[in-house]
Design an enzyme around this catalytic site. Structure first.
Site, PDB file in Angstrom:
ATOM      1  N   ASP A  16      29.338   1.828 -22.749  1.00  0.00           N
ATOM      2  CA  ASP A  16      28.181   1.449 -23.568  1.00  0.00           C
ATOM      3  C   ASP A  16      28.074  -0.050 -23.795  1.00  0.00           C
ATOM      4  O   ASP A  16      27.015  -0.632 -23.597  1.00  0.00           O
ATOM      5  CB  ASP A  16      28.212   2.190 -24.909  1.00  0.00           C
ATOM      6  CG  ASP A  16      27.952   3.675 -24.711  1.00  0.00           C
ATOM      7  OD1 ASP A  16      26.793   4.038 -24.470  1.00  0.00           O
ATOM      8  OD2 ASP A  16      28.920   4.462 -24.763  1.00  0.00           O
ATOM      9  N   ARG A  97      35.820  -3.508 -39.158  1.00  0.00           N
ATOM     10  CA  ARG A  97      34.452  -3.930 -38.854  1.00  0.00           C
ATOM     11  C   ARG A  97      34.054  -5.256 -39.485  1.00  0.00           C
ATOM     12  O   ARG A  97      33.441  -6.094 -38.814  1.00  0.00           O
ATOM     13  CB  ARG A  97      33.455  -2.834 -39.225  1.00  0.00           C
ATOM     14  CG  ARG A  97      33.746  -1.483 -38.555  1.00  0.00           C
ATOM     15  CD  ARG A  97      34.040  -1.627 -37.092  1.00  0.00           C
ATOM     16  NE  ARG A  97      34.206  -0.348 -36.405  1.00  0.00           N
ATOM     17  CZ  ARG A  97      34.741  -0.216 -35.209  1.00  0.00           C
ATOM     18  NH1 ARG A  97      35.171  -1.279 -34.546  1.00  0.00           N
ATOM     19  NH2 ARG A  97      34.857   0.968 -34.657  1.00  0.00           N
ATOM     20  N   ASP A 126      29.418   2.399 -38.372  1.00  0.00           N
ATOM     21  CA  ASP A 126      29.824   1.084 -37.881  1.00  0.00           C
ATOM     22  C   ASP A 126      28.656   0.119 -37.732  1.00  0.00           C
ATOM     23  O   ASP A 126      28.775  -1.068 -38.000  1.00  0.00           O
ATOM     24  CB  ASP A 126      30.603   1.231 -36.568  1.00  0.00           C
ATOM     25  CG  ASP A 126      31.984   1.837 -36.807  1.00  0.00           C
ATOM     26  OD1 ASP A 126      32.544   1.586 -37.899  1.00  0.00           O
ATOM     27  OD2 ASP A 126      32.493   2.553 -35.937  1.00  0.00           O
ATOM     28  N   SER A 177      35.251  11.127 -29.105  1.00  0.00           N
ATOM     29  CA  SER A 177      34.997   9.721 -29.376  1.00  0.00           C
ATOM     30  C   SER A 177      36.188   9.223 -30.191  1.00  0.00           C
ATOM     31  O   SER A 177      36.493   9.778 -31.247  1.00  0.00           O
ATOM     32  CB  SER A 177      33.696   9.572 -30.163  1.00  0.00           C
ATOM     33  OG  SER A 177      33.684   8.306 -30.795  1.00  0.00           O
TER      34      SER A 177
HETATM   35  N1  ARG Z   1      34.317   7.984 -39.529  1.00  0.00           N
HETATM   36  C1  ARG Z   1      35.108   6.808 -39.435  1.00  0.00           C
HETATM   37  C2  ARG Z   1      34.495   5.674 -40.199  1.00  0.00           C
HETATM   38  O1  ARG Z   1      33.305   5.678 -40.387  1.00  0.00           O
HETATM   39  C3  ARG Z   1      35.430   6.428 -38.012  1.00  0.00           C
HETATM   40  C4  ARG Z   1      34.263   5.988 -37.177  1.00  0.00           C
HETATM   41  C5  ARG Z   1      34.588   5.809 -35.698  1.00  0.00           C
HETATM   42  N2  ARG Z   1      35.120   7.031 -35.172  1.00  0.00           N
HETATM   43  C6  ARG Z   1      35.154   7.397 -33.913  1.00  0.00           C
HETATM   44  N3  ARG Z   1      35.728   8.517 -33.627  1.00  0.00           N
HETATM   45  N4  ARG Z   1      34.654   6.687 -32.954  1.00  0.00           N
HETATM   46  O2  ARG Z   1      35.171   4.782 -40.604  1.00  0.00           O
END
Ligand code: ARG
Length: 399
Positions: A16, A97, A126, A177
Site C-alpha cells: 500500500d 503514531r 492510525d 493485518s
Molecule cells: N487497534 C490498534 C490501535 O488502534 C492497532 C491498530 C493497527 N493494527 C493492525 N493490526 N494493523 O492502536
C-alpha cells in the site's frame, strides 16, 4: 491534480505505501515523493526497504532510527500514566503514531515539502493519529492520504503497483493485518473478524503458547526511579535494552496476550489481538509501586487522569493541550515512585509478589496486628462519630 509539489510519505515497505508513490505522482501530480521509514523496532530489515522506495519511484528514501526517542519520550510517559485503553490495551501501536507524525513533519520542514502523506485507509485509528498529530505540529502542512480516496481493492492495488514496477508480494499474503514495533504486535482481520473464533497459535510471535511455557516460574525485579523503569534484577539497563529483555523473559512464559473487542475512534468495534509482554508488565509493576509510595488521594485521583490520558493517546490527541496538562500532573506525582517490584512469571501470568521502596509510606508500626502496634485505637471512636454524623442526622430525620 496539483495537490502538492513535494511530499514526504510515511513508508513501511508494504504494497500500500509503495503504491502511494506512483499514485501521488501520476494521479495527484506530485513532483517529488520523499519516503521516510521510521525504525521503531519492527525488526524489519531497513536496507531493502530503502531501496524498494527508490525502485518504486521515490526521489529520496530516508530511514531513521527512532527507537530511543520512542521509548524515552512516548512509551515511558505512558507507563507513568499507567495508560490502558478500555482498561486493557497498553497502546503499543497508538504510541508510535505521534512520533512518526513528528518525524514526518521534521523531514517535510527540512526538505521544504508542502505536504506529508500516509497510506492509512479511512476506517482505522492510525489516520486520525497521523492527521491530528501533523496538524498540531505544523498546521501549514497538507496531509495527503491516497488510500482513503483511491477506492482500489487489494487486487487492484497490486495490479496498479505492477504497472509501475512494484513487485507483487512473493508470499501468498497473510489474511491478517499486523502492526509491530519494539513494544509488541497488533493483529487483526482474517478469521479474527469473528469474535467467537479463538486466535490461532500461529499468529503469535513474541509469546509462547501456554502448553509450551516452562514448568518453573521465573522471578524478575524491576527497578524504578521517578516512575521510570531503570533496571532488571539489579542491573541498570538502557530503555531499549530493558524493554527488549523484559519482552523476552515475560514472553517466554506466555505473558502479554490480549484479546479484545475495542471501540475505534471512527465508531467501529473491532476485534484485535495484542501481544505486548514488557509494556503490560511495566504498567502493572509501576501501578503497584505507586500503591506503596503515593497517598490514597493522589492514587485515587490519578485513576481518572489515567483513563482520560489513555483515551487521548488512543484517539490521536497526543499533542493536544489537555494531554500536556495531564502530563504535568503525572510528572508531579512521580518524584516518590522509586523502588523495586518483584514479579513472578508463570504459565501466562505475571503476578506481582513483592515491592519495596525508600519512599514507602506503608507503615509496619501502624499496619501490624502484633504487640508492636502503634495505632491509637481509641482515637477511632471520635473520628467515626464525626465521620458518620451527617448520615446519623439524616437517618434520624428520615428513618
Ligand atoms: N487497534 C490498534 C490501535 O488502534 C492497532 C491498530 C493497527 N493494527 C493492525 N493490526 N494493523 O492502536
Amino acid at each position: 491534480m496539483g495537490r502538492a509539489n513535494k511530499v514526504v510519505l510515511a513508508y513501511s515497505g508494504g504494497v500500500d505505501t509503495s503504491v502511494c508513490i506512483p499514485y501521488l505522482k501520476e494521479e495527484w501530480g506530485v513532483q517529488e515523493v520523499i519516503t521516510l521509514a521510521a525504525d521503531l523496532g519492527q525488526g524489519e530489515e531497513l536496507g531493502p526497504i530503502k531501496q524498494k522506495a527508490l525502485d518504486s519511484g521515490a526521489a529520496a528514501s530516508l530511514v531513521e532510527d527512532g527507537r530511543e526517542v520512542f521509548v524515552t519520550d512516548y512509551v515511558f510517559p505512558s507507563i507513568q500514566a499507567n495508560a490502558l485503553y478500555e482498561n486493557r490495551y497498553p497502546l503499543s501501536t497508538a504510541l508510535a503514531r505521534p512520533l512518526i507524525a513528528k518525524m514526518l513533519v521534521e523531514a517535510a520542514e527540512k526538505y521544504g515539502a508542502d505536504a506529508v502523506a500516509h497510506g492509512c485507509t479511512g476506517k482505522g485509528n492510525d489516520q486520525v493519529r497521523f492527521d491530528v498529530g501533523i496538524m498540531a505540529l505544523n498546521p501549514n502542512l497538507q496531509v495527503l492520504a491516497p488510500a482513503r480516496e483511491w477506492g482500489m481493492s487489494r487486487e487492484e492495488t497490486i495490479a496498479y503497483g505492477e504497472k509501475f514496477g512494484i513487485p507483487t508480494p512473493v508470499k501468498k499474503s497473510s489474511p491478517y493485518s499486523i502492526d509491530r514495533n519494539l513494544l509488541g504486535r497488533s493483529i487483526e482481520a482474517g478469521p479474527l473478524e469473528d469474535p467467537m473464533t479463538e486466535p490461532p497459535e500461529e499468529i503469535f510471535a513474541m509469546t509462547t503458547a501456554l502448553a509450551e511455557t516452562p514448568n518453573d516460574p521465573e522471578y524478575v525485579e524491576i527497578g524504578f526511579e521517578k516512575g521510570l523503569p531503570v533496571s532488571l534484577n539489579g542491573q541498570a539497563l538502557s530503555p531499549i535494552e530493558l524493554i527488549t529483555q523484559l519482552n523476552e523473559k515475560a514472553g517466554r512464559h506466555g505473558v502479554g496476550r490480549i484479546d479484545m473487542i475495542e471501540n475505534r475512534v471512527v465508531g467501529i468495534k473491532s476485534r484485535e489481538i495484542y501481544e505486548a509482554p514488557a509494556l503490560l508488565v511495566l504498567v502493572h509493576a509501576h501501578r503497584d509501586l505507586e500503591s506503596l509510595t503515593l497517598t490514597a488521594d493522589v492514587t485515587q485521583y490519578k485513576r481518572g487522569i489515567e483513563e482520560t490520558y489513555a483515551n487521548l493517546v488512543y484517539q490521536g490527541l497526543w499533542y493536544s493541550p489537555l494531554k500536556a496538562a495531564l502530563d504535568a500532573f503525572i510528572k508531579e506525582t512521580q518524584g516518590a515512585v522509586n523502588g523495586v517490584v518483584r514479579v513472578k512469571f508463570y504459565k501466562g501470568n505475571a503476578t506481582i509478589v513483592g515491592r519495596r521502596s525508600n519512599n514507602s509510606i506503608y507503615s509496619p508500626d501502624l499496619a501490624t496486628y502484633t504487640s508492636d502496634d502503634q495505632f491509637d485505637h481509641k482515637a477511632a471512636e471520635g473520628f467515626i462519630y464525626i465521620w458518620g454524623l451527617p448520615t446519623r442526622v439524616w437517618a434520624e430525620k428520615n428513618k
